[in-house]
Design an enzyme around this catalytic site. Structure first.
Site, PDB file in Angstrom:
ATOM      1  CB  ALA A   1      -0.920  -0.003   1.213  1.00  0.00           C
TER       2      ALA A   1
ATOM      3  NE  ARG B   1      -2.640   3.008 -13.266  1.00  0.00           N
ATOM      4  CZ  ARG B   1      -2.619   1.674 -13.240  1.00  0.00           C
ATOM      5  NH1 ARG B   1      -3.283   0.982 -14.153  1.00  0.00           N
ATOM      6  NH2 ARG B   1      -1.949   1.030 -12.307  1.00  0.00           N
TER       7      ARG B   1
ATOM      8  CE  LYS C   1      -4.101   2.333  -6.464  1.00  0.00           C
ATOM      9  NZ  LYS C   1      -3.844   1.695  -7.775  1.00  0.00           N
TER      10      LYS C   1
ATOM     11  CG  ASN D   1      -5.407   0.406 -11.061  1.00  0.00           C
ATOM     12  OD1 ASN D   1      -4.588   0.417 -10.146  1.00  0.00           O
ATOM     13  ND2 ASN D   1      -5.813  -0.719 -11.631  1.00  0.00           N
TER      14      ASN D   1
HETATM   15  C1  UD1 Z   1      -0.452  -5.287 -10.390  1.00  0.00           C
HETATM   16  C2  UD1 Z   1       0.256  -6.507 -11.030  1.00  0.00           C
HETATM   17  C3  UD1 Z   1      -0.597  -7.045 -12.161  1.00  0.00           C
HETATM   18  C4  UD1 Z   1      -1.976  -7.403 -11.657  1.00  0.00           C
HETATM   19  C5  UD1 Z   1      -2.612  -6.196 -10.943  1.00  0.00           C
HETATM   20  C6  UD1 Z   1      -3.898  -6.645 -10.242  1.00  0.00           C
HETATM   21  C7  UD1 Z   1       2.671  -6.073 -10.792  1.00  0.00           C
HETATM   22  C8  UD1 Z   1       3.897  -5.673 -11.486  1.00  0.00           C
HETATM   23  N1  UD1 Z   1       1.552  -6.098 -11.533  1.00  0.00           N
HETATM   24  O1  UD1 Z   1      -0.515  -4.260 -11.377  1.00  0.00           O
HETATM   25  O2  UD1 Z   1       0.012  -8.209 -12.718  1.00  0.00           O
HETATM   26  O3  UD1 Z   1      -2.792  -7.834 -12.731  1.00  0.00           O
HETATM   27  O4  UD1 Z   1      -1.740  -5.679  -9.930  1.00  0.00           O
HETATM   28  O5  UD1 Z   1      -4.560  -5.560  -9.642  1.00  0.00           O
HETATM   29  O6  UD1 Z   1       2.703  -6.382  -9.620  1.00  0.00           O
HETATM   30  N2  UD1 Z   1       2.795  -0.773  -4.573  1.00  0.00           N
HETATM   31  C9  UD1 Z   1       3.711  -0.558  -3.569  1.00  0.00           C
HETATM   32  N3  UD1 Z   1       4.982  -0.215  -3.892  1.00  0.00           N
HETATM   33  C10 UD1 Z   1       5.407  -0.109  -5.190  1.00  0.00           C
HETATM   34  C11 UD1 Z   1       4.456  -0.337  -6.212  1.00  0.00           C
HETATM   35  C12 UD1 Z   1       3.168  -0.675  -5.874  1.00  0.00           C
HETATM   36  O7  UD1 Z   1       3.385  -0.636  -2.380  1.00  0.00           O
HETATM   37  O8  UD1 Z   1       6.581   0.191  -5.386  1.00  0.00           O
HETATM   38  C13 UD1 Z   1       1.418  -1.134  -4.206  1.00  0.00           C
HETATM   39  C14 UD1 Z   1       0.389  -0.133  -4.694  1.00  0.00           C
HETATM   40  O9  UD1 Z   1       0.197   0.887  -3.732  1.00  0.00           O
HETATM   41  C15 UD1 Z   1      -0.843  -0.975  -4.896  1.00  0.00           C
HETATM   42  C16 UD1 Z   1      -0.278  -2.357  -5.221  1.00  0.00           C
HETATM   43  O10 UD1 Z   1       1.066  -2.340  -4.819  1.00  0.00           O
HETATM   44  O11 UD1 Z   1      -1.623  -1.038  -3.735  1.00  0.00           O
HETATM   45  C17 UD1 Z   1      -0.372  -2.709  -6.708  1.00  0.00           C
HETATM   46  O12 UD1 Z   1       0.308  -1.730  -7.446  1.00  0.00           O
HETATM   47  P1  UD1 Z   1      -0.246  -1.130  -8.806  1.00  0.00           P
HETATM   48  O13 UD1 Z   1       0.668  -0.076  -9.271  1.00  0.00           O
HETATM   49  O14 UD1 Z   1      -1.673  -0.789  -8.655  1.00  0.00           O
HETATM   50  O15 UD1 Z   1      -0.096  -2.399  -9.774  1.00  0.00           O
HETATM   51  P2  UD1 Z   1      -0.944  -2.735 -11.074  1.00  0.00           P
HETATM   52  O16 UD1 Z   1      -0.462  -1.920 -12.185  1.00  0.00           O
HETATM   53  O17 UD1 Z   1      -2.378  -2.641 -10.741  1.00  0.00           O
HETATM   54 MG    MG Z   2      -3.449  -1.776  -9.223  1.00  0.00          MG
END
Ligand code: UD1
Ligand code: MG
Length: 459
Positions: free
Chosen positions: A14, A20, A27, A236
């Site tokens: 999180a 987005r 978010k 998103n």
């Molecule tokens: C991710 C998955 C994707 C999946 C989708 C499902 C990856 C690379 N991709 O994509 O395969 O289909 O979720 O919803 O994992 N977050 C962190 N630190 C970071 C990056 C993200 O804590 O450095 C957290 C975000 O806050 C979020 C979650 O991880 O709560 C998912 O990240 P997000 O950027 O939404 O990934 P998606 O593009 O949705």
């Molecule tokens: Mg996501």
């Protein structure tokens, strides 16, 4: 064969801002059904009775931590991911806490709030029976755009996850998507993370590479395909948030109608939080908002345009149009409004009534008190069956401090009385219209004037 089940640790990602969403707020703090996205996820995690819930925070870490603690308290702890370098890096930040635990690590995303506890239990069960080192929760989507795809080999076994922006045209045709929810053996997870590299279109460390790495190391990776795709929708964008708000709200209202026996005059124009409890035969009119942790009794009538937030209402309460009740308590058979405002721990005991343009703040109105018109009651305690005339004001603020007003039982406060606090009006006394009461009134007395003086004893 069932493996002996290992202790369960839940890890929730999180830390991201959620670009987005086009928002300054992280978010996971955006609200769905009256509570932040992250609260929905930790609630599901808590229901699994895990050994710990570890939340990876970054953007607005403090606020996210508060939202989590409000929901599950001490069960949760936090790891800061200072720079968001991808979901793989997010999990990597928990290495110190989890690597040596020999546990099952359930990875959840803070932006996937609709997931059901039952589904998570099934995933864990599937993981334990399959003997895999990693199990991915997948679903089939008619429109898989933006999601990572689950790619299988010719035997239909797991091969890899590929993100949409890195996928070939053929891979993009695949409709089975990665939900972002996984079960990992802690050891296999942290071994694989050492090998994850930011070799992709975004230059990020992808957790989605870990299952492929685990497979290549000779361990089994399993996929648990779930049938209800709606549970794993990631939020998103604002449009997705609104769509889900609608879904959550419709679900909460349907449950109240079918399971609790509540009547909604127009279910498509009522807003009820998922946590709200409403009793049988209560009727809810259009454009009513019930937010947060509300408990509403049986056979109440909530008229149009009312908002009730974090409050309790007993049975048989009538709330007339356009009233606002916040953090307050209303006992059975009270009547409120129209256009009344109860806030900051206003307490109405049984059969009390407040009418139009009456504000009650941090006050207790005992049984049978009536204040029917144009009145402010703040920091006051009002005794049983006392009647408050139109236009009465408790003048509770001297410019620096707030003071208390006490009105004992069966008092008649005349219209337009100003009660300059701190002040006490004795039982069964009467104030004349327009009185300005600056000192205590003894019981059984009639006072009037500016400042009010005792005009006669009533007993
Ligand atoms: C991710 C998955 C994707 C999946 C989708 C499902 C990856 C690379 N991709 O994509 O395969 O289909 O979720 O919803 O994992 N977050 C962190 N630190 C970071 C990056 C993200 O804590 O450095 C957290 C975000 O806050 C979020 C979650 O991880 O709560 C998912 O990240 P997000 O950027 O939404 O990934 P998606 O593009 O949705
Ligand atoms: Mg996501």
């Amino acid at each position: 064969m069932n493996k002996p089940s290992k202790p369960l640790n839940v890890l929730i990602m999180a830390a991201g801002l959620g670009t987005r969403m086009k928002s300054k707020r992280a978010k996971v703090l955006h609200e769905l059904g009256g509570s932040p996205l992250i609260a929905h996820v930790v609630r599901a995690a808590q229901a699994l009775d895990p050994r710990s819930i570890l939340v990876i925070v970054g953007h607005q870490a403090e606020e996210v931590e508060r939202a989590v603690l409000d929901e599950v308290g001490e069960l949760a702890s936090f790891v800061i991911q200072a720079k968001q370098r991808g979901t793989g890096d997010a999990v990597e930040s928990a290495r110190d806490q989890l690597e040596g635990t020999d546990s099952l690590v359930l990875v959840l995303s803070g932006d996937v709030p609709m997931i059901k506890v039952e589904t998570l239990k099934n995933l864990i069960e599937h993981h334990n029976t399959s003997g895999a080192a990693c199990t991915i929760l997948s679903v089939r989507l008619e429109n898989p755009t933006h999601y990572g795809r689950v790619i299988r080999d010719q035997n239909d076994s797991f091969k890899k996850i590929v993100e949409e922006r890195d996928a070939s045209d053929e891979e993009r045709q695949v409709k089975e998507i990665n939900s972002g929810i996984y079960c990992f053996e802690s050891k296999a997870l942290f071994q694989a993370l050492r090998k994850v590299e930011p070799r992709n279109d975004q230059g990020e460390y992808y957790l989605t590479d870990a299952p492929g790495i685990i497979l290549a190391s000779g361990d089994t990776v399993s996929v648990y395909m779930h049938s209800d795709a709606r549970e794993v929708y990631g939020i998103n964008t604002r449009a997705e948030l609104a769509e889900f708000e609608n879904l959550v709200r419709r679900g909460a209202i349907r449950r109240l109608m079918t399971e609790s026996g509540v009547t909604f005059i127009d279910p498509s124009h009522a807003y009820v939080s998922v946590e709200a409890q409403v009793g049988r035969d209560t009727v809810i009119h259009p454009n009513v908002t019930i937010e947060g942790k509300c408990v509403i009794g049986e056979a109440c009538v909530i008229r149009a345009g009312v908002r009730i937030t974090n409050s309790r209402l007993g049975d048989g309460v009538v709330v007339k149009d356009h009233s606002v009740i916040v953090e307050s308590e209303v006992a059975a058979n009270c009547s409120i409004g129209p256009f009344a405002h109860l806030r900051m721990n206003a307490v109405l005991e049984e059969k009390a009534a407040v009418g139009n343009f009456v504000e009650v703040k941090k006050s207790r109105l005992k049984r049978g008190v009536k204040a029917m018109h144009l009145t402010y009651l703040g920091d006051a305690t009002i005794g049983e069956r006392t009647n408050i005339g139109a236009g009465t004001v408790t003048c509770n603020f001297d410019g620096t401090h707030k003071h208390e007003t006490i009105i004992e039982e069966e008092v008649k406060i005349g219209s337009d009385t100003m009660l300059v606090a701190h002040v006490r009006v004795g039982a069964r006394s009467v104030t004349g219209a327009g009185s300005v009461v600056t000192k205590d009134v003894p019981p059984d007395s009639l006072v009037a004037g500016v400042p009010a003086e005792v005009k006669k004893k009533l007993k």
